[in-house]
Write a protein that holds these residues in place. Structure first.
Motif, PDB file in Angstrom:
ATOM      1  N   ASN A 371      37.829  38.421  36.405  1.00  0.00           N
ATOM      2  CA  ASN A 371      37.930  39.882  36.376  1.00  0.00           C
ATOM      3  C   ASN A 371      39.390  40.326  36.353  1.00  0.00           C
ATOM      4  O   ASN A 371      39.883  41.002  37.253  1.00  0.00           O
ATOM      5  CB  ASN A 371      37.222  40.501  37.584  1.00  0.00           C
ATOM      6  CG  ASN A 371      35.729  40.584  37.367  1.00  0.00           C
ATOM      7  OD1 ASN A 371      35.263  40.377  36.270  1.00  0.00           O
ATOM      8  ND2 ASN A 371      34.996  40.877  38.429  1.00  0.00           N
ATOM      9  N   ASP A 373      42.614  42.534  34.746  1.00  0.00           N
ATOM     10  CA  ASP A 373      42.760  43.901  34.227  1.00  0.00           C
ATOM     11  C   ASP A 373      44.005  43.942  33.354  1.00  0.00           C
ATOM     12  O   ASP A 373      45.107  44.230  33.830  1.00  0.00           O
ATOM     13  CB  ASP A 373      42.864  44.891  35.388  1.00  0.00           C
ATOM     14  CG  ASP A 373      42.943  46.340  34.903  1.00  0.00           C
ATOM     15  OD1 ASP A 373      42.754  46.569  33.692  1.00  0.00           O
ATOM     16  OD2 ASP A 373      43.208  47.214  35.734  1.00  0.00           O
ATOM     17  N   ASN A 376      45.829  47.357  33.079  1.00  0.00           N
ATOM     18  CA  ASN A 376      46.156  47.978  34.368  1.00  0.00           C
ATOM     19  C   ASN A 376      45.602  49.384  34.504  1.00  0.00           C
ATOM     20  O   ASN A 376      46.247  50.286  35.065  1.00  0.00           O
ATOM     21  CB  ASN A 376      47.674  48.001  34.584  1.00  0.00           C
ATOM     22  CG  ASN A 376      48.263  46.614  34.690  1.00  0.00           C
ATOM     23  OD1 ASN A 376      47.732  45.770  35.418  1.00  0.00           O
ATOM     24  ND2 ASN A 376      49.348  46.374  33.966  1.00  0.00           N
ATOM     25  N   ALA A 380      38.267  46.182  35.492  1.00  0.00           N
ATOM     26  CA  ALA A 380      38.348  44.744  35.191  1.00  0.00           C
ATOM     27  C   ALA A 380      37.900  44.475  33.762  1.00  0.00           C
ATOM     28  O   ALA A 380      37.007  45.149  33.226  1.00  0.00           O
ATOM     29  CB  ALA A 380      37.483  43.946  36.161  1.00  0.00           C
ATOM     30  N   ASN A 381      38.538  43.469  33.152  1.00  0.00           N
ATOM     31  CA  ASN A 381      38.208  43.138  31.764  1.00  0.00           C
ATOM     32  C   ASN A 381      36.732  42.848  31.560  1.00  0.00           C
ATOM     33  O   ASN A 381      36.188  43.085  30.475  1.00  0.00           O
ATOM     34  CB  ASN A 381      39.015  41.926  31.294  1.00  0.00           C
ATOM     35  CG  ASN A 381      40.501  42.215  31.231  1.00  0.00           C
ATOM     36  OD1 ASN A 381      40.907  43.367  31.209  1.00  0.00           O
ATOM     37  ND2 ASN A 381      41.309  41.170  31.221  1.00  0.00           N
ATOM     38  N   ASP A 384      35.433  46.270  31.140  1.00  0.00           N
ATOM     39  CA  ASP A 384      36.254  47.191  30.352  1.00  0.00           C
ATOM     40  C   ASP A 384      35.905  47.046  28.880  1.00  0.00           C
ATOM     41  O   ASP A 384      36.033  45.965  28.306  1.00  0.00           O
ATOM     42  CB  ASP A 384      37.740  46.871  30.577  1.00  0.00           C
ATOM     43  CG  ASP A 384      38.662  48.002  30.096  1.00  0.00           C
ATOM     44  OD1 ASP A 384      38.227  48.768  29.209  1.00  0.00           O
ATOM     45  OD2 ASP A 384      39.784  48.093  30.606  1.00  0.00           O
ATOM     46  N   ASP A 387      40.064  46.707  26.421  1.00  0.00           N
ATOM     47  CA  ASP A 387      40.994  46.003  27.301  1.00  0.00           C
ATOM     48  C   ASP A 387      42.441  46.433  27.135  1.00  0.00           C
ATOM     49  O   ASP A 387      43.276  46.142  27.989  1.00  0.00           O
ATOM     50  CB  ASP A 387      40.883  44.483  27.083  1.00  0.00           C
ATOM     51  CG  ASP A 387      39.645  43.896  27.740  1.00  0.00           C
ATOM     52  OD1 ASP A 387      39.288  42.773  27.413  1.00  0.00           O
ATOM     53  OD2 ASP A 387      39.038  44.589  28.580  1.00  0.00           O
ATOM     54  N   GLY A 450      36.153  51.914  31.164  1.00  0.00           N
ATOM     55  CA  GLY A 450      37.447  51.578  30.588  1.00  0.00           C
ATOM     56  C   GLY A 450      37.818  52.352  29.355  1.00  0.00           C
ATOM     57  O   GLY A 450      38.902  52.132  28.800  1.00  0.00           O
TER      58      GLY A 450
END
Length: 869
Positions: A371, A373, A376, A380-381, A384, A387, A450
């Motif tokens: 997880n 990021d 930022n 978390a990816n 998200d 990304d 995200g």
């Protein structure tokens, strides 16, 4: 009486000469029988029409003949070129060397349970055999030969040979229609590389060979039709081109090194690396999925590997149908290789990660480690959808699997994916006024998933101006002029031209992104989605500026029945969720018509019928909206089983489909060299013709007919046997060693299908053979020897003397015996005769025996009757 038994010996000994054994099974169970077979047929016969079985005396076959000896030498059988049945060898010779003239065994070759054989070497001209089994030979040390076999209709099985050390054979084989099984050979140290093997239709088993340190080969192998099982081999090399393992991949027990398998795309059932001595696993970067072809036989397991400390690869791994288990690897502390499937993929069963170290300690640690990021933004990816916050969904940027400029950052984490100094957000057709490569302007705010909020563009399909299938942000930038507008449409509204929603008098000739279902600017609310649609002028420029116009299509209700979908069921037996199969992100809460037996979304193929099912939602804003899912049942294709056929050049046309066995489907097509399957031997050439049945998503199956067009040539494989000098029936037998049909004649006019002529008159005869279809011919002159079976010496002018007639020799001697074995008459020339008198007195009516001795030493015997009336 002594003379009488001598005469019986003559009668048994002088049998007709036969050039080949008659059809049927041939069993040779002693050395004497082998030697006699060689003496009878070597030099005159090169083929056997049935099975040849070589059984040692120890099998008990000859217990009633204590003088028979065990078979220890079969080298005399090297004259054989073809066996139309199977070849079975169970003998006590120390070697099997030879059979190098043998080209074809239509059945199986089995060399089994031979307790003395130490070496097998030969069969080097063999090109065809159905199956080869070498098993249970307790002293066998080396296997060599079999160098011309390129394809087997069934399997190679080499197993339970306790002392077998080397296999140096089968170097040119490219296709095995059954399995390749080399197992349970306690001393085996070397096997071939199988460097030309392309496909195995069933299993590849290399198991329980504890001294086989390594294998290096199988570099051309593309497909394993069933299981790949390897164990107790320390080092495995090769398999560079293996793409599919259709069932299990199973590596276990003592393996220390395995290849990268970087071309392997799919494992149809379970994937397991367990109880090995591997320290690292690095590869499987093309593997996409495991387990989705077999119900309840699906798992992904890397467990019980005590020294495994590193796993790298699995970069495209996104789907496991069933359980994923990584446990009991006490030195493995990094599970980042699972991040792609954990972040972007799907596991339908349990996720079991335990009894490892670090990020592999448990499932929670692994998920936490993945997880990250990247942008930022606090999301978390793993959840998200964007990304790098460039307004392009990760799914459109390859979900981490695509790195267009190979800079080490996947497109989903690269603001300039093609490295052309133009930010992806601009090339995709979205707004970035401050030019930082991120959608909109700072500060950046995002939804819980995200996606950037408070912007007027983004998250529509990125531009592909030239419609070449590659997004513009992954290739050269294109200008996109346009003016913005808004249209409100219900899902059940009429189709609308989006250009009517644009402001600013747009010029015609542009294109829309994302592409509409119509391929134009016509928006169909039933199949097209709400959102931002960008109209782009075709002007191009080298800078990042763009002129675009966007239409925001709003649908007042979020309810959506999805899109019409068509699904083909390939003999499915598992339950199917129809809702999951609908395209277009349908909303929950609708109803099905007709209603399913489960009264839910679940379709049970054993109860519910295939057909059209309508999913309907009643929307208070837009009314009734529906979509349809069409279920069609299909079966796995069956092209039948091919064969080899021979046809005369004069024969009428044939339909090759009629020669396929195995109940082939009738909806197939023939290869381009014979598109309709009708073969005309006067036009079409000999060759291979392939029948293909394509059942779409249910697969493709093929079968090949090899057609040989026969010219009208003389036959060379004919044997004529004359059984003559008989008192009851002089006979001619004709043998043609071919599967074709022939007819036979003794006068060239009247032909018969029977190859045996009975009660043939004496003298010279001509045997004629021709193919029933008119192709191939043969003739041979033979002589039928006869003698009179009685005479009546009563001076009536008929049958008063006994002499030979229809006998081909000029000079011979005849001895006539009475029933006591005494010579009563000797005739010394071919003009001699007996008038029925003995010592000047009439001999009595009775049976008399005679022996004919020619000048060349040949002897013929018989008997006749003297009748006095």
């Amino acid at each position: 009486m002594k003379h009488f038994f001598q005469l019986l010996f003559f009668l048994v000994s002088f049998l007709g000469f036969s050039q080949c054994p008659p059809p049927g099974e041939i069993v040779l169970s002693s050395q004497e029988e082998v030697d006699q077979f060689v003496a009878d047929y070597s030099g005159t016969c090169d083929g056997i029409s049935g099975d040849l079985i070589l059984l040692s005396k120890l099998t008990g076959v000859n217990t009633d003949n204590p003088a028979a000896s065990e078979i220890t030498d079969i080298s005399g059988l090297d004259f054989l070129k073809s066996i139309n049945g199977s070849l079975t060898i169970t003998i006590n010779a120390s070697e099997i060397i030879g059979f190098n003239l043998l080209t074809s065994v239509r059945g199986d070759i089995e060399i089994t349970s031979s307790s003395s054989i130490q070496k097998i070497n030969g069969f080097n001209n063999l090109t065809f055999a159905r199956r080869i089994v070498i098993a249970n030979n307790t002293q066998l040390k080396i296997i060599e030969g079999f160098q011309k076999i390129e394809s087997l209709e069934s399997s190679i099985e080499i197993g339970n040979n306790d002392l077998l050390e080397e296999i140096q054979a089968f170097n040119n084989i490219s296709s095995i229609k059954g399995e390749l099984n080399i197992s349970n050979n306690e001393a085996l140290q070397k096997i071939p590389s199988f460097s030309k093997l392309i496909e195995i239709f069933s299993d590849l088993n290399l198991t329980s060979n504890p001294k086989l340190f390594s294998i290096d080969g199988f570099n051309e192998l593309r497909v394993i039709g069933n299981d790949l099982n390897i164990e107790f081999i320390k080092e495995i090399h090769g398999f560079d081109n293996l793409r599919f393992v259709n069932r299990y991949l199973d590596f276990r027990n003592g393996i220390e090194k395995i290849p990268s398998f970087n071309n392997l795309e799919k494992v149809g059932a379970g994937f397991r690396i367990q109880n090995t001595s591997l320290q690292s696993i690095n590869g499987f970067n093309s593997l996409l999925k495991t387990g989705d072809d077999f119900f309840l036989e699906d798992w992904f397991i890397i467990s019980e590997n005590p020294i495994l400390n590193e796993v790298r690869g699995f970069g495209r791994f996104i789907f496991v149908e069933g359980m994923l288990e990584v446990k009991n690897n006490p030195q493995l502390n990094d599970c980042s290789w699972l991040c792609n499937i954990l972040n972007n993929g799907k596991i339908t069963g349990n996720l079991i990660i335990q009894n490892n170290l670090g990020s592999c300690l448990n499932a929670s640690k692994a998920i936490e480690n993945c997880n990250k990021d990247f942008d930022n933004d606090g999301i978390a990816n793993v959840i998200d959808l964007d990304d790098d916050n460039d307004g392009i969904l990760d799914i459109d940027e390859g979900n981490g699997l695509i790195d267009t400029d190979n800079d080490g950052f996947p497109d989903s984490m690269d603001l300039d994916a093609d490295n052309d100094n133009c930010f992806d957000v601009i090339e995709a057709g979205f707004e970035d006024d401050n030019g930082d490569g991120i959608l909109g302007n700072l500060p950046t705010n995002v939804y819980f998933n995200g996606k950037v909020i408070l912007v007027s563009s983004g998250y529509t399909t990125p531009l592909d101006a030239n419609s070449n299938g590659t997004f513009d942000f992954q290739e050269e930038s294109t200008l996109n002029p346009g003016k913005n507008g808004i249209i409100e449409i219900c899902l059940n509204s009429p189709q609308t031209d989006l250009i009517d929603g644009l402001n600013g008098n747009p010029e015609p000739g542009g294109f829309w992104t994302p592409a509409l279902q119509s391929g134009t600017g016509i928006f169909n609310p039933f199949v097209d989605k709400a959102g931002i649609y960008t109209y782009t002028h075709t002007n191009k420029t080298l800078n990042c500026g763009e002129r675009t116009a966007q239409v925001l299509v709003e649908i007042p209700s979020t309810l959506n029945a999805g899109l019409d979908t068509e699904i083909t069921l390939c003999e499915e037996k598992r339950l199917i969720n129809l809702f999951d199969l609908l395209n277009g992100n349908p909303s929950q809460g609708g109803s099905w018509s007709p209603e399913l037996a489960s009264k839910t979304n679940i379709f049970d193929p054993t109860i519910d019928k295939a057909g059209v099912y309508t999913y309907t939602i009643n929307d208070e804003f837009c009314g009734r909206i529906s979509s349809k899912i069409t279920l069609k049942k299909s079966s796995k294709p069956n092209a039948g089983i091919g064969t080899k056929i021979e046809i005369c050049e004069f024969s009428p046309s044939i339909n090759l489909f009629d020669f396929l066995t195995g109940n082939p489907d009738i909806n197939g097509t023939w290869s381009s060299n014979l598109p309709n399957g009708i073969f005309n031997p006067s036009i079409n050439l000999s060759g291979n013709y392939t029948y293909t049945v394509d059942n779409g998503s249910c697969g493709i199956d093929t079968a090949t007919i090899e057609v040989v067009v026969l010219k009208d040539n003389p036959l060379t494989n004919v044997t004529v046997n004359v059984n003559d000098f008989s008192a009851t029936n002089n006979q001619i037998q004709v043998f043609v060693f071919s599967t074709r049909k022939y007819e036979y004649s003794l006068d060239g006019v009247q032909y018969q299908l029977d190859n045996v002529f009975n009660n043939v008159v004496g003298g010279e005869q001509t045997v004629y053979v021709r193919g029933v279809d008119g192709c191939e011919f043969y003739s041979e002159k033979v002589f039928v020897k006869t003698y009179p079976t009685f005479f009546t010496p009563n001076n009536d002018g008929e049958n008063d003397f006994w002499r030979l007639k229809d006998f081909p020799f000029d000079n011979y001697k005849i001895l006539i015996y009475n029933r006591f074995g005494n010579v009563i008459k000797e005739i010394s020339s071919n003009s001699g005769f007996w008038d029925g008198n003995f010592n000047g007195n009439p001999a009595p009516s009775s049976n008399y025996w005679f022996k004919v001795v020619t000048d060349s030493g040949q002897i013929f015997t018989g008997n006749f009757s003297l009748l006095r009336k």
